[in-house]
Motif scaffolding. Structure first.
Motif, PDB file in Angstrom:
ATOM      1  N   LEU B  69       0.981  -0.790  -0.123  1.00  0.00           N
ATOM      2  CA  LEU B  69       0.367  -0.222  -0.084  1.00  0.00           C
ATOM      3  C   LEU B  69       0.961   0.761  -0.500  1.00  0.00           C
ATOM      4  N   ASN B  70       1.793   1.469   0.276  1.00  0.00           N
ATOM      5  CA  ASN B  70       2.632   2.027   0.572  1.00  0.00           C
ATOM      6  C   ASN B  70       4.204   2.142  -0.453  1.00  0.00           C
ATOM      7  N   SER B  75      -0.485   2.680  -4.725  1.00  0.00           N
ATOM      8  CA  SER B  75      -1.429   2.900  -4.383  1.00  0.00           C
ATOM      9  C   SER B  75      -1.947   4.059  -5.186  1.00  0.00           C
ATOM     10  N   LEU B  78      -4.344   1.789  -7.166  1.00  0.00           N
ATOM     11  CA  LEU B  78      -5.880   1.670  -5.869  1.00  0.00           C
ATOM     12  C   LEU B  78      -6.893   2.400  -6.081  1.00  0.00           C
ATOM     13  N   GLU B  79      -5.465   3.944  -5.789  1.00  0.00           N
ATOM     14  CA  GLU B  79      -6.317   5.420  -6.332  1.00  0.00           C
ATOM     15  C   GLU B  79      -7.331   5.647  -7.263  1.00  0.00           C
ATOM     16  N   GLN B  82     -10.476   2.643  -7.135  1.00  0.00           N
ATOM     17  CA  GLN B  82     -11.576   2.968  -6.213  1.00  0.00           C
ATOM     18  C   GLN B  82     -12.401   4.309  -6.486  1.00  0.00           C
ATOM     19  N   GLY B  83     -11.387   5.733  -7.534  1.00  0.00           N
ATOM     20  CA  GLY B  83     -12.438   6.042  -7.703  1.00  0.00           C
ATOM     21  C   GLY B  83     -13.149   5.841  -9.009  1.00  0.00           C
ATOM     22  N   LEU B  92     -15.470  -1.241  -3.123  1.00  0.00           N
ATOM     23  CA  LEU B  92     -14.164  -1.556  -2.791  1.00  0.00           C
ATOM     24  C   LEU B  92     -13.235  -1.691  -1.643  1.00  0.00           C
ATOM     25  N   THR B  93     -13.127  -3.577  -1.343  1.00  0.00           N
ATOM     26  CA  THR B  93     -12.733  -4.311  -0.428  1.00  0.00           C
ATOM     27  C   THR B  93     -11.826  -4.456  -0.634  1.00  0.00           C
ATOM     28  N   LEU B  94     -10.646  -4.000  -0.031  1.00  0.00           N
ATOM     29  CA  LEU B  94      -9.101  -4.027  -0.194  1.00  0.00           C
ATOM     30  C   LEU B  94      -8.822  -5.572   0.900  1.00  0.00           C
ATOM     31  N   ASN B  96      -4.908  -6.072   1.155  1.00  0.00           N
ATOM     32  CA  ASN B  96      -4.161  -6.174   0.976  1.00  0.00           C
ATOM     33  C   ASN B  96      -2.928  -7.390   1.602  1.00  0.00           C
TER      34      ASN B  96
END
Lengths: 339, 339
Positions: B69-70, B75, B78-79, B82-83, B92-94, B96
DNA sequence: TTGAAAGCGCTAACAT
DNA sequence: ATGTTAGCGCTTTCAA
């Protein structure tokens, strides 16, 4: 997909017993329990979360509302929360509010209301009164991380104390002209954080009998680039250059280190720099900093929710323990150059 | 929480009509539809996703499985996802997967099977045959981003071409001794990516009639720190120093810039450096790079899924358009110093 | 185009 | 400790 009925049949019990054995609610004899477990494993049975949620009202899913994904603090909190939830058998549904206000509205008016989550973790978000109220009306527990939300349990480090610690570290080394790079007020996501850190800085100076010089403050946006430009300003002056900079975040501190280098200054010989965070890069840059532990904050938020959602589980007591922080001295701070 | 029945009553129609009007499936007269919409708005009605999913088998929720995620690339993907999902009314179920193999197993054996998601996006993950099969058996569409998964539609930039482009940029400037910082093979998350990039580099050199010198390759772990150390090695040699470095990621390229500076080399006068990504920091460091667009990749993955989940919606056709990439020339590359 | 009603797969009273 | 059964709140046939 095998259903509960097949499991019941194979185990030779009723569906109710299967449900009880698998969820751990209500009493089941050891014998039935093991029969059920075997049958379930054999059939590869996995409960349908929808049916289960519909019947029980519990979803085993937590919503996380977060404004950024690509910043260290936020992704760390998310990581911590995700890991902790997984361990508890919970899912994490992510709502990344990327500034768009329509997005925010639709998340709060729609997405969070469709009964998909049992609780919400809000990261560094100042929720409005109605937003909080809405969740409250639904009976959804809410916990904040890193931003004060009135009337809501919130996890935040003591920013005043953290900033004071960083500043006192510099004072203890003998620094007197200590500049501060803090938040600019447009960056109002969380208005309190930069303000509190600034207060901590000012308090530390005052206590040391040093007058706060407003020319030693520079605002920035918590990024490396922002810190770089702010530090250029601060360090570029022809005389009375500060001997130290306390930046309100490690990214800004790193920007300051780069700025100092560009100005031909050697860190820490010519200027000491300290940050807050213990960012991944802090170690690489030899940055002295006050570590906060965002991962831990994410985990902790989960524990608090679990306490409320599953009382009597094994979680630790939600004692109002303040969040930890810790000075990490590396090679970016030293005694000031002789005057 | 008002239920569908109340809406039906207020609108003076049946629950079936409400359902149809709100979901857009089946025909509803304009009149009824507007009555329903009004009633729903007035009551603040939001469909219960559980009840809806249970009855329909659709969850309007997508699972995203992602190893980090970092990191910027992840990221950003993911962004983007998600959008795009939010815009489509999806959650959205994450998941990681932080390396722990038990975690991975539990996600695939349990979490993804509880009927909580309609489809899965796997980011830079080499899914195993059984993992893919399991999802396939459940009829869950699966799309990969940034890592090849056999038998699965996957979005990846053409890493060979990207690396070739970066290398050719250096060649065109006149460089001949071009070093490469690529992946180390422990970093096997996605074994192909570093390999492909290395191939692109080698191909470009060969085509230019330059022999590939293995001493000009240094492995690293895709981080700034890793790039820094690798570049120190490459640039620290007493003679025949490379005049340019092509790093397989911007973070490693930035590390290289910092290493060059520490060695007293001026970029790009003494050494040119080019990366891949167009990371947030690339601009700040003046880094020339080949941009990929991970956000876009996340969005695109969503569009592909929408196409499958909601045929006949307005999404663009899933034509097998290759993913875009683009050379961005900044100030870290220039002609080599005269020999 | 609309309504009536039968489930979707599970949980939780309630009864035993 | 276990089984029976009535829902949970929707969607979707089916019939009108």
């Amino acid at each position: 997909m095998a259903g509960i009925e097949e499991v019941a049949r194979l185990a030779g019990v009723s569906t109710a017993t299967v449900s009880r054995a698998l969820s751990g609610r209500g009493h089941v004899s050891a014998a039935s329990k093991s029969k059920v477990l075997d049958a379930a494993a054999q059939l590869g049975y996995v409960v349908s979360s929808n049916a289960s949620s519909l019947a029980s009202g519990r979803t085993r899913n937590i919503g996380v509302v977060i404004p950024f994904l690509n910043r260290w603090f936020f992704s760390s909190v998310l990581e911590g929360a995700q890991g902790a939830l997984l361990r508890h058998g919970y899912d994490l549904t992510l709502y990344n509010l990327s500034g768009d206000s329509g997005e925010r509205a639709s998340v709060f008016e729609h997405f969070l209301l469709r009964q998909r989550v049992d609780a919400v973790i809000a990261v560094s978000l100042e929720l409005t009164e109605p937003e909080v109220a809405r969740l409250h009306d639904l009976g959804k527990p809410l916990v904040g991380v890193g931003g004060p939300i009135s009337g809501v349990r919130t996890l935040t480090i003591d920013d005043v104390a953290v900033a004071r610690l960083a500043t006192e570290h510099l004072l203890a080394l003998g620094h007197r002209r200590i500049a501060h790079i803090g938040g600019d007020l447009e960056n109002d996501l969380d208005f309190h954080l930069p303000t509190n850190r600034r207060h901590g800085y000012e308090n530390a100076l005052s206590d040391a009998g040093i007058e706060v010089d407003p020319r030693l403050f520079a605002p920035a946006d918590f990024t490396i680039r922002g810190g770089f430009h702010a530090a250029k300003q601060l360090l570029g002056v022809p005389r009375d250059r500060p001997t130290a900079i306390f930046a309100a975040s490690d990214e800004m501190a790193i920007g300051s280190i780069l700025a100092a280098r560009e100005l031909g200054l050697v860190v820490p010989r010519d200027v000491s720099i300290v940050g807050i965070d213990d960012h991944d890069l802090a170690d690489f840059f030899g940055l002295s900093t006050v570590a906060q532990f965002p991962r831990f904050q994410g985990e902790k938020a989960v524990e608090i929710l679990m306490e409320q959602l599953e009382p009597g589980s094994d979680s630790a007591p939600p004692a109002a323990t303040p969040l930890p922080f810790e000075l990490r001295v590396r090679s970016s701070t030293a005694t000031p150059p002789p005057a």
